[in-house]
Design a protein around this motif. Structure first.
Motif, PDB file in Angstrom:
ATOM      1  N   VAL A   1      -1.969  -6.643 -16.373  1.00  0.00           N
ATOM      2  CA  VAL A   1      -0.665  -7.306 -16.386  1.00  0.00           C
ATOM      3  C   VAL A   1      -0.218  -7.488 -14.944  1.00  0.00           C
ATOM      4  N   LEU A   2       0.021  -8.735 -14.570  1.00  0.00           N
ATOM      5  CA  LEU A   2       0.454  -9.058 -13.212  1.00  0.00           C
ATOM      6  C   LEU A   2       1.904  -9.528 -13.262  1.00  0.00           C
ATOM      7  N   LEU A   3       2.779  -8.815 -12.565  1.00  0.00           N
ATOM      8  CA  LEU A   3       4.194  -9.153 -12.509  1.00  0.00           C
ATOM      9  C   LEU A   3       4.487  -9.912 -11.217  1.00  0.00           C
ATOM     10  N   LEU A   4       5.234 -10.991 -11.315  1.00  0.00           N
ATOM     11  CA  LEU A   4       5.621 -11.770 -10.148  1.00  0.00           C
ATOM     12  C   LEU A   4       7.131 -11.705  -9.988  1.00  0.00           C
ATOM     13  N   ALA A   5       7.593 -11.369  -8.785  1.00  0.00           N
ATOM     14  CA  ALA A   5       9.033 -11.272  -8.530  1.00  0.00           C
ATOM     15  C   ALA A   5       9.289 -11.528  -7.057  1.00  0.00           C
ATOM     16  N   ARG A   6      10.511 -11.860  -6.745  1.00  0.00           N
ATOM     17  CA  ARG A   6      10.837 -12.119  -5.335  1.00  0.00           C
ATOM     18  C   ARG A   6      10.940 -10.828  -4.523  1.00  0.00           C
ATOM     19  N   SER A   7      11.305  -9.748  -5.168  1.00  0.00           N
ATOM     20  CA  SER A   7      11.397  -8.477  -4.446  1.00  0.00           C
ATOM     21  C   SER A   7      11.256  -7.332  -5.432  1.00  0.00           C
ATOM     22  N   ALA A   8      10.901  -6.162  -4.900  1.00  0.00           N
ATOM     23  CA  ALA A   8      10.847  -4.944  -5.722  1.00  0.00           C
ATOM     24  C   ALA A   8      12.100  -4.148  -5.419  1.00  0.00           C
ATOM     25  N   GLY A   9      13.199  -4.594  -5.973  1.00  0.00           N
ATOM     26  CA  GLY A   9      14.472  -3.953  -5.683  1.00  0.00           C
ATOM     27  C   GLY A   9      14.811  -2.899  -6.712  1.00  0.00           C
ATOM     28  N   GLU A  10      16.093  -2.800  -7.013  1.00  0.00           N
ATOM     29  CA  GLU A  10      16.554  -1.749  -7.912  1.00  0.00           C
ATOM     30  C   GLU A  10      16.028  -1.946  -9.330  1.00  0.00           C
ATOM     31  N   TRP A  11      15.768  -3.194  -9.717  1.00  0.00           N
ATOM     32  CA  TRP A  11      15.208  -3.440 -11.051  1.00  0.00           C
ATOM     33  C   TRP A  11      13.869  -2.718 -11.193  1.00  0.00           C
ATOM     34  N   TRP A  12      13.085  -2.684 -10.127  1.00  0.00           N
ATOM     35  CA  TRP A  12      11.783  -2.013 -10.149  1.00  0.00           C
ATOM     36  C   TRP A  12      11.967  -0.503 -10.237  1.00  0.00           C
TER      37      TRP A  12
ATOM     38  N   VAL B   1      -1.054  -2.376 -14.584  1.00  0.00           N
ATOM     39  CA  VAL B   1       0.075  -3.205 -14.170  1.00  0.00           C
ATOM     40  C   VAL B   1       0.171  -3.232 -12.643  1.00  0.00           C
ATOM     41  N   ARG B   2       0.294  -4.442 -12.091  1.00  0.00           N
ATOM     42  CA  ARG B   2       0.528  -4.613 -10.651  1.00  0.00           C
ATOM     43  C   ARG B   2       1.692  -5.567 -10.456  1.00  0.00           C
ATOM     44  N   LEU B   3       2.387  -5.384  -9.358  1.00  0.00           N
ATOM     45  CA  LEU B   3       3.517  -6.240  -9.012  1.00  0.00           C
ATOM     46  C   LEU B   3       3.224  -6.968  -7.713  1.00  0.00           C
ATOM     47  N   ILE B   4       3.462  -8.292  -7.715  1.00  0.00           N
ATOM     48  CA  ILE B   4       3.368  -9.095  -6.496  1.00  0.00           C
ATOM     49  C   ILE B   4       4.771  -9.591  -6.168  1.00  0.00           C
ATOM     50  N   THR B   5       5.195  -9.387  -4.929  1.00  0.00           N
ATOM     51  CA  THR B   5       6.508  -9.849  -4.506  1.00  0.00           C
ATOM     52  C   THR B   5       6.359 -10.815  -3.333  1.00  0.00           C
ATOM     53  N   GLY B   6       7.372 -11.598  -3.128  1.00  0.00           N
ATOM     54  CA  GLY B   6       7.387 -12.540  -2.014  1.00  0.00           C
ATOM     55  C   GLY B   6       8.546 -13.498  -2.196  1.00  0.00           C
ATOM     56  N   GLU B   7       9.104 -13.971  -1.105  1.00  0.00           N
ATOM     57  CA  GLU B   7      10.231 -14.894  -1.203  1.00  0.00           C
ATOM     58  C   GLU B   7       9.799 -16.190  -1.863  1.00  0.00           C
ATOM     59  N   GLY B   8      10.783 -16.978  -2.291  1.00  0.00           N
ATOM     60  CA  GLY B   8      10.468 -18.242  -2.924  1.00  0.00           C
ATOM     61  C   GLY B   8       9.626 -19.117  -2.018  1.00  0.00           C
ATOM     62  N   GLY B   9       8.503 -19.613  -2.537  1.00  0.00           N
ATOM     63  CA  GLY B   9       7.619 -20.449  -1.740  1.00  0.00           C
ATOM     64  C   GLY B   9       6.556 -19.696  -0.986  1.00  0.00           C
ATOM     65  N   ALA B  10       6.476 -18.371  -1.169  1.00  0.00           N
ATOM     66  CA  ALA B  10       5.480 -17.587  -0.437  1.00  0.00           C
ATOM     67  C   ALA B  10       4.068 -17.756  -0.990  1.00  0.00           C
TER      68      ALA B  10
END
Length: 843
Positions: free
Chosen positions: A193-204, A111-120
């Motif tokens: 498994v690739l996770l896409l999210a805007r940030s790795a905040g408290e949910w992470w 599992v990896r997580l990719i984060t970035g603001e909308g449009g990144a």
């Protein structure tokens, strides 16, 4: 047709006989022919079964996975910005090679997580990754919302290497189940498994905390990849490429466009939007120069062009609507969505011009359905979507921002009528829009003030998943609005015990609840304890101590009025007060608090040791710690001895249910602390004997249950090594550090984030032992390793980590001095100084 297993057995026996006889009579060809004929029905049935199974898997896969295919060509220019349409050639970035290697290298963390603001560019990067993997016979499958539970199982049934993609991972309720399932499947064929999210905040953080230790640390070891905005230095080349690509797709000559922007970094979607505008707005006037920047204005201008598409399609249906009505209808559909034509038509009641005509609302609903089909937007079986939405997200968020800014009142009231899932969606999108549009923040503030009881509960998970800034909005609302105690208690019950995103509103809510309870009651005291916990979680330990002191005062009075009814409550509040006082560096007051708690718990334990004994023993250990912290190590010894005796009696009284192991762990920890106290007092031989017993227990527990207890062994060995030095057993001390290093390296390999600091402490004591033995060169090499490991483990905080380790060596120097080993004490101080100097010399 079902094949009877008894028939297969008889047929098999007959064939064996036929083959053997045929071989000896040189008629084996005939036997083989008979074999084929005999098994033909069986093989045919098996083939049908396999085919049916494959078809069932494929059919189920269609319901679990969302196709990521090029969007059908329409008159909408925004389709050209959709990442799946790949209009602009992909510009390679370092993350591309890293992700490709992660997929293709065996036995990687799945599992990896990719984060970035909308449009990144998260989606575009993932689409390209899937394209790169096709040549390696991989499938890329995008998991539909609500289908996380079955995704890994269905992917495994495909019997092929699979990359599962989970978009908007921060909002997926079934994410934990999916991650656990992925970690448990074999890596053959590979699954990622690739996770896409805007940030790795408290949910992470919550996800990590919900996993078992090994999975959590595996996820930590592969930190999220954050897609940064594009450096301004490379923006012009990317802009020119995008202009050429859009012009080619629209069959227009590329304009002479110049890109300008004063920001150091630029979101790639905004740059592409500016390039698309340059092409569309010039309409082939190649002799003019266009100067464009990015920012929200490009999205506003694109929406004006998109309005033409809305108007043309409406006119083609003889749906004669005003442009403002079309815009509001599209915004509502994009923002709220609908799961049926009836629901979509009902939603359009919030468009003033459509209120009076159900027939017109139905026609408008069908127009919206065809405008942005739901299938391209990710409809699911569990969460059906009849309406799609405007894409990309940043463009949709700008449209919704305009909607909320222009007509806030009726839309705020509309939220109260939405079902919970629709409300959560609406607030999540609004909060995303607020990140780039201050008008939406104002709208959220006003909506919260109007309907706090409706909006605060769903905004609590939104704060954790999407933007912690929402916590401040909730706190402001609770402070200003009149909210009854029952509602506040409901809010408090759904805020996690430990949370950063909601620390501020948690304190405000807890404080308001306290004010609404009757003074002097046990309810007020209990709420004060809760407030203390919330304050401590927010880092306000002095305020936590004050609130808990008030609770202690109430419980003390109640205990005096009704003896024994509130004894445990008073003791428990005193233990909490002790904790906050220690954190606030008020050791003397903490000692007074814990002394009273010990006295009260002793009375309870004398009456019922089985119920209160364990808590009493913990209090005694804390009491010893408080005494030690104020320089009374001698007085700490009886408390520690009594705690050990209680732990032993409780473990003997409850054999066979795991209590013995837990008791042994508590005993070993108390003995380790006792050995430190004895060493500080200069009683080296006694300290060493106690330490040996503690280490032996930790070692046995680690051998019996490595997962539960092996992490406790290195710390005990480090203290043991220091005491061995205090007794002049230098070589034995070195051996103890080597054992600790081996144990720590194993732990750090599995969980580097948790145990790298422990490893550096062990290495520092090993350097001390080497220096004491005269192996100066070897000691310096280990010191270099300590500095390097601190740098890898904590990066910017490396200096702080090294300062902590130097402080630990200084404490060891004090122990060695009191044990009558001044030479070794001086070596410890020199080693600490060398560590600090070596760190300072690092660039």
């Amino acid at each position: 047709m079902r094949v009877d297993t008894r028939v297969i057995a008889l047929a098999s026996g007959a064939v064996v006989v036929a083959v053997v006889l045929g071989f000896w009579t040189e008629a084996w060809i005939g036997a083989a022919t008979g074999l084929g004929g005999l098994f033909a029905p069986v093989l045919w049935e098996a083939a049908i079964t396999r085919r049916n199974s494959s078809e069932a898997t494929a059919e189920h896969a269609e319901s679990v996975f969302q196709p990521m295919v090029s969007h059908a060509a329409t008159e909408s220019i925004t389709d050209l910005l959709r990442p799946e349409n790949e209009v602009v050639p992909f510009r390679r970035r370092p993350e591309s090679a890293e992700l490709l290697q992660w997929c293709q290298t065996p036995q990687q963390q799945k599992v990896r997580l990719i984060t970035g603001e909308g449009g990144a560019g998260k989606t575009r990067l993932t689409v390209q990754l899937g394209r790169d993997l096709v040549d390696a016979k991989w499938q890329t499958r995008w998991v539909r919302r609500g289908e996380e539970a079955d995704a890994v199982r269905i992917a495994s049934e495909l019997r092929q290497s699979v990359l599962l993609v989970v978009d908007y991972a921060e909002t997926r309720n079934g994410l934990l189940q999916l991650v656990r399932a992925a970690a448990s499947v074999p890596d053959q064929p590979p699954l990622r498994v690739l996770l896409l999210a805007r940030s790795a905040g408290e949910w992470w953080e919550e996800l990590l905390n919900s996993c078992d230790d090994s999975l959590s640390e595996a996820l930590i070891a592969s930190p999220p990849l954050t897609l940064e905005a594009m450096p301004a230095s490379s923006s012009q080349e990317a802009f020119v490429d995008a202009v050429s690509a859009f012009a080619a797709r629209l069959r227009l000559p590329p304009p002479d466009a110049v890109f300008t922007d004063h920001e150091p970094k630029i979101v790639i979607l905004a740059l592409h939007a500016a390039a698309l505008l340059a092409v569309v707005e010039q309409q082939g006037e190649t002799d003019s120069t266009v100067t464009l920047g990015v920012g929200t204005d490009v999205f506003a201008r694109l929406l004006r062009h998109e309005e033409r598409y809305w108007h043309q399609t409406a006119r083609a249906r003889v749906l004669l609507l005003d442009a403002s009505v079309e815009r509001r209808a599209v915004a509502l559909g994009t923002w709220i969505g609908a799961n049926s034509e009836t629901a979509a038509a009902d939603l359009l009641r919030y468009v003033p011009d459509l209120i009076a005509s159900p027939e017109l609302r139905g026609r408008a609903a069908r127009w919206l359905r065809d405008l942005y089909p739901a299938d391209s937007d990710g409809s699911t079986v569990g969460y059906p979507e009849w309406l799609g939405s405007l894409q990309p997200d940043r463009l949709a968020e700008r449209l919704i921002g305009d909607l909320l800014a222009n007509d806030p009142g009726p839309l705020q009231a509309m939220l109260t009528a939405l079902e919970s899932r629709r409300l959560l969606r609406a607030l999540t999108i609004a909060v995303r829009a607020a990140q780039t549009d201050s008008r939406v923040i104002t709208w959220l503030q006003e909506a919260l003030a109007a309907f706090p009881h409706v909006l605060i509960p769903p905004l609590i998970p939104v704060a954790i998943e999407t933007d912690p800034a929402v916590g401040s909005l909730i706190a402001q609302t609770v402070e200003k609005e009149e909210i009854d105690a029952a509602t506040l208690l409901a809010f408090d019950s759904i805020i996690p015990d430990r949370t950063l995103a909601l620390a501020e509103p948690a304190v405000v809510i807890a404080r308001r609840i306290v004010h609404l309870t009757s003074p002097g009651t046990s309810q007020r005291a209990s709420r004060l304890i809760s407030l203390g916990s919330r304050l401590s979680n927010a880092g306000q330990n002095a305020e936590a101590a004050a609130a808990t002191t008030d609770a202690v005062t109430i419980f003390r009075r109640l205990e005096a009025e009704r003896p024994q009814e509130f004894t445990y409550d008073l003791a428990n509040s005193l233990m909490g007060l002790t904790r906050y006082l220690v954190h606030a560096d008020r050791s003397a007051e903490a000692l007074t608090s814990v002394e009273e708690a010990v006295t009260l718990l002793r009375e309870l334990a004398d009456c019922d040791l089985s119920m209160y004994g364990h808590t009493f023993a913990h209090a005694l250990v804390n009491y010893g710690g408080a005494l030690f912290s104020v320089g009374r190590a001698e007085d700490a010894l009886p408390a520690l001895d009594e705690a050990v005796a209680i732990y032993r009696s409780l473990s003997v009284a409850s054999p066979g249910d795991g209590a013995a192991e837990v008791g042994s762990d508590d005993i070993a920890s108390a003995l380790t602390f006792k050995s430190v106290c004895l060493g500080t007092l200069g009683r080296a031989e006694e300290a060493l004997a106690v330490s040996e017993a503690a280490v032996a227990t930790h070692r046995r527990l680690a051998e019996e249950n490595a997962d539960a207890f092996r992490s406790l062994l290195p710390a005990g060995l480090v203290i043991h090594a220091a005491l061995l030095l205090g007794c002049g057993r230098l070589q034995d001390a070195l051996w103890a550090t080597e054992e600790a290093e081996t144990a720590c390296q194993s732990l750090a390999a599995d969980r580097p984030a948790a145990f790298n600091k422990d490893l550096t402490e062990v290495l520092a004591v090993r350097a001390l032992c080497l220096e004491a033995l005269g192996h100066t060169a070897a000691a310096r090499e280990v010191i270099d390793l300590v500095v390097d490991t601190c740098g890898r483990a904590t990066t910017a905080d490396a200096a702080v980590a090294i300062a902590d380790i130097s402080g630990m060596l200084a404490e060891h120097a004090e122990i060695l001095e009191r044990c009558g080993r001044p030479a070794e004490a001086e070596v410890a101080r020199r080693t600490a100084a060398t560590l600090a100097d070596r760190s300072a010399s690092e660039p």
